[in-house]
Design a protein around this motif. Structure first.
Motif, PDB file in Angstrom:
ATOM      1  N   TYR A 166     -24.613  16.240  -0.166  1.00 41.87           N
ATOM      2  CA  TYR A 166     -23.385  15.970   0.579  1.00 41.87           C
ATOM      3  C   TYR A 166     -23.578  14.893   1.646  1.00 41.87           C
ATOM      4  O   TYR A 166     -22.611  14.317   2.111  1.00 41.87           O
ATOM      5  N   PHE A 175     -18.178   8.214  -1.396  1.00 42.88           N
ATOM      6  CA  PHE A 175     -16.967   8.003  -0.587  1.00 42.88           C
ATOM      7  C   PHE A 175     -16.876   6.568  -0.103  1.00 42.88           C
ATOM      8  O   PHE A 175     -15.811   5.985  -0.068  1.00 42.88           O
ATOM      9  N   ALA A 194     -11.426  11.215  -2.413  1.00 40.72           N
ATOM     10  CA  ALA A 194     -11.853  12.611  -2.302  1.00 40.72           C
ATOM     11  C   ALA A 194     -11.727  13.379  -3.613  1.00 40.72           C
ATOM     12  O   ALA A 194     -12.653  14.080  -4.016  1.00 40.72           O
ATOM     13  N   ASN A 249     -10.050  19.744   3.296  1.00 40.32           N
ATOM     14  CA  ASN A 249     -11.141  19.324   4.160  1.00 40.32           C
ATOM     15  C   ASN A 249     -11.291  17.798   4.176  1.00 40.32           C
ATOM     16  O   ASN A 249     -11.365  17.187   5.240  1.00 40.32           O
ATOM     17  N   TYR A 250     -11.338  17.195   2.997  1.00 40.31           N
ATOM     18  CA  TYR A 250     -11.561  15.755   2.929  1.00 40.31           C
ATOM     19  C   TYR A 250     -10.301  14.933   3.165  1.00 40.31           C
ATOM     20  O   TYR A 250     -10.378  13.737   3.396  1.00 40.31           O
ATOM     21  N   SER A 291     -13.651  14.290  10.430  1.00 41.85           N
ATOM     22  CA  SER A 291     -15.059  14.298  10.000  1.00 41.85           C
ATOM     23  C   SER A 291     -15.920  15.242  10.823  1.00 41.85           C
ATOM     24  O   SER A 291     -16.767  15.955  10.281  1.00 41.85           O
ATOM     25  N   ARG A 349     -15.568  18.906   9.566  1.00 40.42           N
ATOM     26  CA  ARG A 349     -15.690  19.242   8.139  1.00 40.42           C
ATOM     27  C   ARG A 349     -16.779  20.260   7.856  1.00 40.42           C
ATOM     28  O   ARG A 349     -16.615  21.134   7.014  1.00 40.42           O
TER      29      ARG A 349
END
Length: 157
Positions: A46, A54, A60, A123-124, A129, A132
Motif C-alpha cells: 500500500y 495512484f 482509485a 476512503n480513496y 490522506s 486514510r
C-alpha cells in the motif's frame, strides 16, 4: 507495526467473546501472527507499490479492483489459511491449506468485497490522506471480526 496485529487479534477477541465457545488462545495467536504479516507486507504494497499506481493516474477504482482480484488472492488469503493451518492443526499439511483456500475462495472474496469495496472507494475518494490509515484500521477491525467468526474455528482432526 503494532496496529495490524492488534486489529486482527482484537477482532478475533471480539468474535470469541461474543461466541458460545471458550476463549481459544491459539486462535488469538494465529490472528496476531497474521496481523503481523499483514502489517509488514502490506506496508510495502500500500506504500510504494500502490502509491506508484495512484501517481500514474490510474484512479482509485482500478486499484481497488486490482487489490480485490489479484493482491488479495496472491498475498492475503493463501497466507491466512497457511497461518491458520500451522497454528490450529496438530499436523499441518499444505494440501489442506490449498483445499481450504480453494473451497472458500469465492465466499471469502465476496465477503471481503462486500465490506472493503465500498469502504475503500469512500476512503480513496473522500477521506483526506492523513486519515486514510485510521479509516482503514477501523474498517479492518470489522473485517477481522467477520473473518474470525466465519473462518476462525479450530478444526478437529
Amino acid at each position: 507495526m503494532t496496529k495490524p496485529p492488534a486489529r486482527y487479534q482484537g477482532g478475533d477477541y471480539i468474535a470469541q467473546v461474543k461466541g458460545q465457545t471458550p476463549f481459544d488462545l491459539w486462535r488469538s495467536a494465529a490472528f496476531a501472527g497474521f496481523g503481523a504479516y499483514c502489517g509488514s507486507v502490506y506496508h510495502f504494497v500500500y506504500g510504494p507499490i500502490y502509491t506508484w499506481l495512484f501517481l500514474s493516474r490510474v484512479g482509485a477504482l482500478p486499484v481497488i479492483l486490482f487489490d480485490m482480484s489479484v493482491t488479495v488472492q496472491v498475498l492475503y488469503f493463501p497466507v491466512y489459511y497457511a497461518v491458520q493451518e500451522v497454528v490450529r492443526s496438530a499436523t499441518p499439511a499444505w494440501g489442506r491449506v490449498w483445499a481450504d483456500l480453494n473451497a472458500n475462495r469465492w465466499d471469502d472474496t465476496r465477503s471481503l468485497c462486500s465490506i472493503y469495496l465500498p469502504l475503500a472507494w469512500l476512503n480513496y475518494t473522500y477521506v483526506p490522506s492523513a486519515w486514510r490509515g485510521t479509516f482503514s484500521g477501523v474498517a479492518g477491525i470489522g473485517w477481522a471480526v467477520l473473518l474470525s467468526r466465519t473462518r476462525g474455528e479450530r478444526r478437529t482432526e
